[in-house]
Write an enzyme that holds these catalytic residues in place. Sequence first.
Site, PDB file in Angstrom:
ATOM      1  CG  ASP A  18      -2.056   0.956   1.100  1.00 55.94           C
ATOM      2  OD1 ASP A  18      -2.280   1.469  -0.006  1.00 55.94           O
ATOM      3  OD2 ASP A  18      -2.721   1.220   2.117  1.00 55.94           O
ATOM      4  N   GLY A  19       0.315   2.319  -0.596  1.00 54.32           N
ATOM      5  CA  GLY A  19       0.966   3.634  -0.516  1.00 54.32           C
ATOM      6  C   GLY A  19       1.644   4.084  -1.795  1.00 54.32           C
ATOM      7  CG  ASN A  66      -7.288  -2.543  -6.332  1.00 60.09           C
ATOM      8  OD1 ASN A  66      -6.383  -3.278  -5.959  1.00 60.09           O
ATOM      9  ND2 ASN A  66      -7.741  -1.543  -5.566  1.00 60.09           N
TER      10      ASN A  66
HETATM   11  C1  FPP Z   1      -1.903   0.023  -3.361  1.00 57.88           C
HETATM   12  O1  FPP Z   1      -1.428   1.341  -3.277  1.00 57.88           O
HETATM   13  C2  FPP Z   1      -1.245  -0.676  -4.466  1.00 57.88           C
HETATM   14  C3  FPP Z   1      -1.895  -1.245  -5.504  1.00 57.88           C
HETATM   15  C4  FPP Z   1      -3.354  -1.262  -5.632  1.00 57.88           C
HETATM   16  C5  FPP Z   1      -1.116  -1.881  -6.606  1.00 57.88           C
HETATM   17  C6  FPP Z   1       0.081  -2.681  -6.193  1.00 57.88           C
HETATM   18  C7  FPP Z   1       0.833  -3.064  -7.400  1.00 57.88           C
HETATM   19  C8  FPP Z   1       2.174  -3.115  -7.502  1.00 57.88           C
HETATM   20  C9  FPP Z   1       3.087  -2.890  -6.381  1.00 57.88           C
HETATM   21  C10 FPP Z   1       2.844  -3.370  -8.814  1.00 57.88           C
HETATM   22  C11 FPP Z   1       2.359  -4.498  -9.654  1.00 57.88           C
HETATM   23  C12 FPP Z   1       2.497  -5.844  -9.115  1.00 57.88           C
HETATM   24  C13 FPP Z   1       3.366  -6.824  -9.426  1.00 57.88           C
HETATM   25  C14 FPP Z   1       3.050  -8.192  -9.000  1.00 57.88           C
HETATM   26  C15 FPP Z   1       4.629  -6.650 -10.129  1.00 57.88           C
HETATM   27  P1  FPP Z   1      -2.420   2.550  -3.591  1.00 57.88           P
HETATM   28  O2  FPP Z   1      -2.378   2.807  -5.043  1.00 57.88           O
HETATM   29  O3  FPP Z   1      -3.769   2.236  -3.042  1.00 57.88           O
HETATM   30  O4  FPP Z   1      -1.740   3.694  -2.791  1.00 57.88           O
HETATM   31  P2  FPP Z   1      -2.452   4.927  -2.078  1.00 57.88           P
HETATM   32  O5  FPP Z   1      -3.290   4.341  -0.975  1.00 57.88           O
HETATM   33  O6  FPP Z   1      -1.318   5.735  -1.573  1.00 57.88           O
HETATM   34  O7  FPP Z   1      -3.258   5.624  -3.129  1.00 57.88           O
END
Ligand code: FPP
Length: 241
Positions: A18-19, A66
């Site tokens: 997250d983040g 998502n």
């Molecule tokens: C949450 O942070 C993160 C996600 C929904 C996506 C995670 C994906 C990756 C790390 C990359 C792709 C994966 C692989 C397997 C290579 P957020 O976007 O909700 O952050 P925020 O809360 O700060 O908006």
Amino acid sequence: MENKDFSVLPAHVGVIMDGNGRWAKNRGLPRSKGHIEGAKTFRKIGEYAGNLGIRHISFYAFSTENWSRPQEEVEAIMALFGDYLHEAVDRLDENIEKGIRLRFLGDRNGLSEELIELIDFVEEKTRDMDKVNLNIAVNYGGQQEILHSVKNIAKDVKAGLIKPEDITLDTIQRGLYTLEQPPVDLVIRPSGEQRLSNFLLWQSAYAEFWSSDVLWPDFTEKDFDEALRAFEKRNRRFGGV
Ligand code: FPP
């Protein structure tokens, strides 16, 4: 293998990455840039956990909820997942040498044909590996996973293969995407949130929860160590005294 003298290691670690969005926003960058950095952290921590001797680790990359994000962001995350799978194919020999079994957790329906083919290929080629089980949850929801298991059991009941009174916790467990993998001992969530967000609900029934304010792209091996040290100190009673 790294030796950090942990007296106890979790058998299964769940990581909620997250983040990424906030990391990008703080720098005036598009959210997709945060996911690109997050994907680098995923590789780094996955490798580090394996070197420490953690046998099972599950990363939450994309939830069933998502899909409601802007299309551009969804496409960016799926592209990063595809890049990782292509890399896993290119490095198959290396992964096999390290004993890494890669598994996908989630509902394949909704993923592109290309991703499904890559997942099937990588899962099949690494299925006999047992040093490190690296799970990536994409199009994953914990409630949906339990529903999926229950529906399959209902089909077996209807077909007369199993009697309702013979359904046990183990019957449900065996229908989950994680199949025979051990329950999650430790859930790590960076970026200050204290929620499970539909991640490995069944498997995390007795998990210890550890969170930190670090945003996922900034998460380091030291943060991971800190989570493991906290886990080491917790007194786990599993509902007993
Ligand atoms: C949450 O942070 C993160 C996600 C929904 C996506 C995670 C994906 C990756 C790390 C990359 C792709 C994966 C692989 C397997 C290579 P957020 O976007 O909700 O952050 P925020 O809360 O700060 O908006």
